[in-house]
Write an enzyme that holds these catalytic residues in place. Structure first.
Site, PDB file in Angstrom:
ATOM      1  N   GLU A  58      43.895  36.066  35.977  1.00  0.00           N
ATOM      2  CA  GLU A  58      43.899  35.109  37.086  1.00  0.00           C
ATOM      3  C   GLU A  58      43.379  35.800  38.339  1.00  0.00           C
ATOM      4  O   GLU A  58      43.924  36.816  38.784  1.00  0.00           O
ATOM      5  CB  GLU A  58      45.285  34.518  37.357  1.00  0.00           C
ATOM      6  CG  GLU A  58      45.259  33.653  38.605  1.00  0.00           C
ATOM      7  CD  GLU A  58      46.157  32.423  38.557  1.00  0.00           C
ATOM      8  OE1 GLU A  58      46.126  31.644  39.520  1.00  0.00           O
ATOM      9  OE2 GLU A  58      46.871  32.245  37.561  1.00  0.00           O
ATOM     10  N   GLU A  83      44.979  40.011  43.308  1.00  0.00           N
ATOM     11  CA  GLU A  83      45.167  39.432  44.638  1.00  0.00           C
ATOM     12  C   GLU A  83      44.941  40.512  45.691  1.00  0.00           C
ATOM     13  O   GLU A  83      45.342  41.656  45.494  1.00  0.00           O
ATOM     14  CB  GLU A  83      46.582  38.841  44.760  1.00  0.00           C
ATOM     15  CG  GLU A  83      46.921  38.202  46.099  1.00  0.00           C
ATOM     16  CD  GLU A  83      45.930  37.134  46.512  1.00  0.00           C
ATOM     17  OE1 GLU A  83      45.301  37.310  47.565  1.00  0.00           O
ATOM     18  OE2 GLU A  83      45.777  36.136  45.769  1.00  0.00           O
ATOM     19  N   ASP A 110      40.189  43.927  45.118  1.00  0.00           N
ATOM     20  CA  ASP A 110      39.088  42.974  45.042  1.00  0.00           C
ATOM     21  C   ASP A 110      38.780  42.682  43.574  1.00  0.00           C
ATOM     22  O   ASP A 110      38.569  43.607  42.780  1.00  0.00           O
ATOM     23  CB  ASP A 110      37.868  43.587  45.749  1.00  0.00           C
ATOM     24  CG  ASP A 110      36.632  42.707  45.737  1.00  0.00           C
ATOM     25  OD1 ASP A 110      36.670  41.616  45.127  1.00  0.00           O
ATOM     26  OD2 ASP A 110      35.618  43.109  46.331  1.00  0.00           O
ATOM     27  N   ASP A 133      38.712  30.088  48.025  1.00  0.00           N
ATOM     28  CA  ASP A 133      38.247  29.700  49.358  1.00  0.00           C
ATOM     29  C   ASP A 133      36.939  28.922  49.223  1.00  0.00           C
ATOM     30  O   ASP A 133      35.965  29.438  48.668  1.00  0.00           O
ATOM     31  CB  ASP A 133      38.031  30.952  50.209  1.00  0.00           C
ATOM     32  CG  ASP A 133      37.857  30.634  51.688  1.00  0.00           C
ATOM     33  OD1 ASP A 133      37.246  29.586  51.993  1.00  0.00           O
ATOM     34  OD2 ASP A 133      38.309  31.420  52.526  1.00  0.00           O
ATOM     35  N   LYS A 137      31.639  25.680  55.607  1.00  0.00           N
ATOM     36  CA  LYS A 137      30.394  25.619  56.376  1.00  0.00           C
ATOM     37  C   LYS A 137      29.203  26.045  55.524  1.00  0.00           C
ATOM     38  O   LYS A 137      29.275  27.016  54.780  1.00  0.00           O
ATOM     39  CB  LYS A 137      30.507  26.510  57.614  1.00  0.00           C
ATOM     40  CG  LYS A 137      31.554  26.023  58.615  1.00  0.00           C
ATOM     41  CD  LYS A 137      31.652  26.949  59.815  1.00  0.00           C
ATOM     42  CE  LYS A 137      32.713  26.446  60.792  1.00  0.00           C
ATOM     43  NZ  LYS A 137      32.871  27.361  61.951  1.00  0.00           N
ATOM     44  N   LYS A 207      52.928  22.697  44.668  1.00  0.00           N
ATOM     45  CA  LYS A 207      53.491  21.822  45.701  1.00  0.00           C
ATOM     46  C   LYS A 207      52.390  21.292  46.614  1.00  0.00           C
ATOM     47  O   LYS A 207      52.386  20.122  47.005  1.00  0.00           O
ATOM     48  CB  LYS A 207      54.530  22.589  46.522  1.00  0.00           C
ATOM     49  CG  LYS A 207      55.804  22.918  45.773  1.00  0.00           C
ATOM     50  CD  LYS A 207      56.770  23.682  46.668  1.00  0.00           C
ATOM     51  CE  LYS A 207      58.034  24.046  45.898  1.00  0.00           C
ATOM     52  NZ  LYS A 207      58.959  24.842  46.748  1.00  0.00           N
TER      53      LYS A 207
END
Length: 228
Positions: A58, A83, A110, A133, A137, A207
């Protein structure tokens, strides 16, 4: 310009925030046993987990609630979480301690480094990338982690028939993912060309996602398998 001085494009930003006291205590107790380090190089997965089993990677597990839930519901599978944000690592370790979860190992690093230096080729049954993420833009779109070159590196680490599962709540990113994945050689859409997948039971509903559903927000899952 000398290429060695070019900085790689990062798909994440390091957020601020410190670990809570309970996260820090869990980190101090569990990290020596459950933490993995990029500098140690290629993993022997059977040695890491003490068994030969289904292996799931993951990428970007956030605060780790979903990963802990998956590990609890799939005790016969082994999970590697990656993470960059230390509070998330601490939160997952605390969850692991509270639930006595033995089938998770963690990289605090990373994901690109982990993929390139630590994972043997054709070693993974599933790779999960949930709610990365979206870099909304247009000028930042190049920072999106799902790019053709990245997918080819993921494919190399998947076993034949292994699955790359993505999910996003940002429709333009879902469309970007579909475009990239549809172009990727050696990857097949499990739901059929151009089709998004229903959420499988292996991905818990967060959630945040439940709140979004009440507000009418969509979530898009994509599942592609490696074909040879």
């Amino acid at each position: 310009m000398d290429n060695q001085h070019l900085r790689p494009i990062r798909s994440f930003v390091i957020r601020g925030g410190r670990m809570t006291a309970s996260q820090q205590k869990a980190f101090d107790r569990l990290w020596p046993e459950k933490g993995l380090a990029v500098e140690n190089g290629l993993l022997d997965l059977e040695s890491v987990f003490g068994r030969r089993s289904t292996v799931v990677l993951e990428i970007g597990f956030g605060m780790g609630q979903s990963l802990a839930e998956m590990a609890a519901s799939e005790p016969d599978a082994d999970f590697i979480g990656v993470e960059v944000h230390k509070p998330g690592v601490g939160a997952l370790l605390r969850n692991m301690e509270e639930q006595s979860l033995e089938n998770i190992r963690i990289f605090w690093d990373d994901a690109n480094e982990v993929i390139d230096k630590c994972l043997p080729d054709a070693s993974l049954d599933r790779v999960q990338l949930f709610f990365p993420d979206p870099w909304h833009k247009k000028r930042h779109n190049k920072r999106r982690i799902v790019q053709l070159e990245f997918v080819q590196r993921i494919r190399a680490k998947l076993k034949s028939g292994g699955v790359f599962h993505m999910a996003t709540d940002w429709e333009p990113y879902a469309e970007h993912m579909m475009e990239i994945m549809s172009e990727a050689p050696g990857m097949e859409n499990i739901s059929g060309a151009g089709q998004f997948s229903p959420r499988p039971d292996t991905r818990p509903v967060t959630k945040f996602e439940k709140r979004g559903e009440r507000l009418g927000h969509g979530v898009w899952d994509l599942m592609f398998r490696r074909v040879d």
